[in-house]
Motif scaffolding. Structure first.
Motif, PDB file in Angstrom:
ATOM      1  N   ILE A 262       0.844  -1.203   0.000  1.00 29.94           N
ATOM      2  CA  ILE A 262       0.000   0.000   0.000  1.00 29.94           C
ATOM      3  C   ILE A 262       0.875   1.247   0.000  1.00 29.94           C
ATOM      4  O   ILE A 262       0.663   2.185  -0.781  1.00 29.94           O
ATOM      5  CB  ILE A 262      -0.942  -0.009   1.217  1.00 29.94           C
ATOM      6  N   VAL A 266       1.117   4.158  -2.952  1.00 29.91           N
ATOM      7  CA  VAL A 266       0.789   5.557  -2.664  1.00 29.91           C
ATOM      8  C   VAL A 266       1.958   6.467  -3.029  1.00 29.91           C
ATOM      9  O   VAL A 266       1.783   7.502  -3.687  1.00 29.91           O
ATOM     10  CB  VAL A 266       0.399   5.728  -1.183  1.00 29.91           C
ATOM     11  N   ASP A 347      -7.282   7.212   3.404  1.00 31.28           N
ATOM     12  CA  ASP A 347      -7.461   5.789   3.695  1.00 31.28           C
ATOM     13  C   ASP A 347      -8.636   5.682   4.661  1.00 31.28           C
ATOM     14  O   ASP A 347      -8.454   5.505   5.873  1.00 31.28           O
ATOM     15  CB  ASP A 347      -6.179   5.216   4.301  1.00 31.28           C
ATOM     16  N   ILE A 369      -5.405  10.264  -4.116  1.00 30.51           N
ATOM     17  CA  ILE A 369      -4.956   8.868  -3.953  1.00 30.51           C
ATOM     18  C   ILE A 369      -5.835   8.249  -2.877  1.00 30.51           C
ATOM     19  O   ILE A 369      -5.782   8.651  -1.714  1.00 30.51           O
ATOM     20  CB  ILE A 369      -3.471   8.803  -3.558  1.00 30.51           C
ATOM     21  N   VAL A 371      -7.133   4.980  -0.808  1.00 26.35           N
ATOM     22  CA  VAL A 371      -6.848   3.619  -0.350  1.00 26.35           C
ATOM     23  C   VAL A 371      -8.160   3.023   0.148  1.00 26.35           C
ATOM     24  O   VAL A 371      -8.780   3.548   1.069  1.00 26.35           O
ATOM     25  CB  VAL A 371      -5.787   3.610   0.763  1.00 26.35           C
ATOM     26  N   GLU A 408      -8.068  -4.999  -0.537  1.00 27.62           N
ATOM     27  CA  GLU A 408      -7.589  -3.619  -0.470  1.00 27.62           C
ATOM     28  C   GLU A 408      -7.244  -3.150  -1.880  1.00 27.62           C
ATOM     29  O   GLU A 408      -6.847  -3.946  -2.737  1.00 27.62           O
ATOM     30  CB  GLU A 408      -6.317  -3.535   0.393  1.00 27.62           C
ATOM     31  N   VAL A 410      -5.555   0.505  -4.060  1.00 26.64           N
ATOM     32  CA  VAL A 410      -5.061   1.876  -4.112  1.00 26.64           C
ATOM     33  C   VAL A 410      -5.415   2.430  -5.487  1.00 26.64           C
ATOM     34  O   VAL A 410      -4.950   1.914  -6.509  1.00 26.64           O
ATOM     35  CB  VAL A 410      -3.540   1.950  -3.873  1.00 26.64           C
TER      36      VAL A 410
END
Length: 424
Positions: A262, A266, A347, A369, A371, A408, A410
């Motif tokens: 992650i 990022v 996030d 960005i 998450v 998950e 991104v």
């Protein structure tokens, strides 16, 4: 209403809960335990679900579940599916969510999958059953299943379960049972116990002895705020080389490799120009991403949990991280501030960004960005950005919840245009 099924059924997809979706003459039904490519014999149907009576022809992706507790323990839904196929399905879930959000062009996702026995965070339940303690996860819509085997947990954590059962059994403050959260920090296992009784001096003595005997720096009692019951050394963890002291029960990515993936995704998404304007980080937690981001630019890090914010603030001295306490659903960072940032990194929790998303939409920061840990929330949150003209530049899918349906991602978004031209 129960309906008898006759004949074989072909499983064509996997539902969001990990149940196979089979085509029958009566329509599509969910068959727990089946996977795409199986031909199965379903049992009687109740509402939309049927029991898997037998697999007639197995899918090429069907494997023998590696854990002896599969089918009992509620921790793994799809151990009968090969891991590469499961990763592809999870990547497909994220891609489908983005398609529903309206993105016509979706980049081929980069994918990362952690290995078995890398799980360093676990939430367990324990119950007294006669003269023993049952410690483990709940079976699907059922009781606690004793975790006598686990293909997920880091061996350090799994080895702790047997002595934990004995210790919990000896606690006077445990009547019927409780809950236990374990984080494997760099300093060692960090325990947060919730019990159904009030701990007395005997409980504290037992916990202190257990902490010392098993090299556990801290054991805390669940509450608001949590109370430290035993302290046997410093409690610490590192994010990008910065030492932090996480509060009891702090959020920790479930696998180090997942966290690294992650963070790498990022950082790779940060713009190469304009970083002097700084980065705004939303839902910063204890600094999982903050200190890595700060190696590139000043970071204004917002977090709503006071204990996590205190941890972040204590560690931020000498860095370019500027922590700020903010309940982002009740008091979101406003559009005017977001508009000035070189990039906005968020996030959010499982439910998504809520009221904060409206301010991101209004502010139109050029680089966002996001998450995600929930494809449904991802779709909802990114739909208005797509409608504004944001492009999806890059996508990374991370599977750090092996054999589950959790995933998950991104997502790297950019609003075309520069300066005033992109904020009409």
């Amino acid at each position: 209403m129960e309906q008898d099924m006759a004949g074989a059924a072909r499983v064509v997809a996997l539902g969001n809960d990990g149940d196979g979706i089979a085509e029958t003459l009566a329509g599509r039904i969910f068959v727990p335990g089946a996977i795409p490519g199986d031909t199965v014999q379903p049992g009687p149907v109740q509402a939309t679900h049927a029991v898997l009576e037998r697999v007639i022809t197995p899918s090429p992706d069907r494997v023998t579940p590696p854990c002896a507790l599969f089918g009992q323990c509620g921790g793994c839904r799809v151990q009968q599916m090969a891991l590469p196929a499961l990763l592809a399905w999870k990547a497909g879930r994220v891609t489908e969510a983005l398609q529903r959000a309206g993105f016509a062009t979706i980049p081929t996702p980069a994918t990362v999958q952690v290995a078995p026995q890398e799980r360093r965070r676990v939430d367990l339940a324990f119950r007294r059953e006669g003269r023993r303690i049952v410690l483990g996860l709940h079976r699907r819509r059922g009781d606690v299943v004793d975790m006598t085997a686990c293909t997920l947990l880091d061996p350090t954590l799994f080895a702790l379960l047997a002595p934990l059962r004995d210790m919990l059994h000896s606690l006077p403050g445990v009547h019927a049972g409780g809950d236990l959260q374990i984080n494997l920090l760099d300093s060692g296992p960090d325990l947060l116990i919730t019990m159904d009784g009030t701990p007395d001096a005997n409980d504290r003595r037992i916990l202190a002895q257990f902490s010392k005997a098993h090299g556990i720096p801290r054991i805390s009692l669940g509450g608001t705020p949590p109370e430290t019951l035993a302290l046997n050394g410093p409690v610490f963890h590192h994010f990008d080389g910065v030492r932090v002291t996480p509060p009891p029960g702090a959020f920790l990515q479930p696998a180090r490799r997942g966290e690294d993936a992650i963070r790498a995704a990022v950082l790779a998404a940060l713009p190469t120009k304009g970083l002097k304007a700084g980065i705004i980080e939303l839902y910063a937690g204890c600094g999982t991403l903050s200190f890595a981001l700060a190696t590139h630019a000043k970071v204004l890090a917002y977090e709503g949990d006071r204990a996590a914010l205190a941890c972040l603030k204590q560690a931020s001295g000498g860095t370019r991280v500027l922590p700020a306490l903010r309940d982002l659903n009740r008091q979101p960072v406003m559009a005017a501030e977001l508009a000035k940032a070189a990039a906005v990194v968020l996030d959010p929790p499982h439910a998504g960004a809520g009221a904060q998303m409206a301010q991101i939409v209004a502010g139109k920061p050029r680089h966002v960005i996001y998450v995600s840990c929930n494809p449904t929330a991802l779709q909802r949150d990114l739909t208005p950005l797509q409608q504004l003209g944001y492009r999806l530049e890059r996508l990374t899918v991370i599977d750090q919840f092996l054999w589950s349906t959790e995933v998950e991602a991104v997502c790297v978004l950019k609003l075309p245009g520069t300066g005033k031209n992109h904020r009409r």
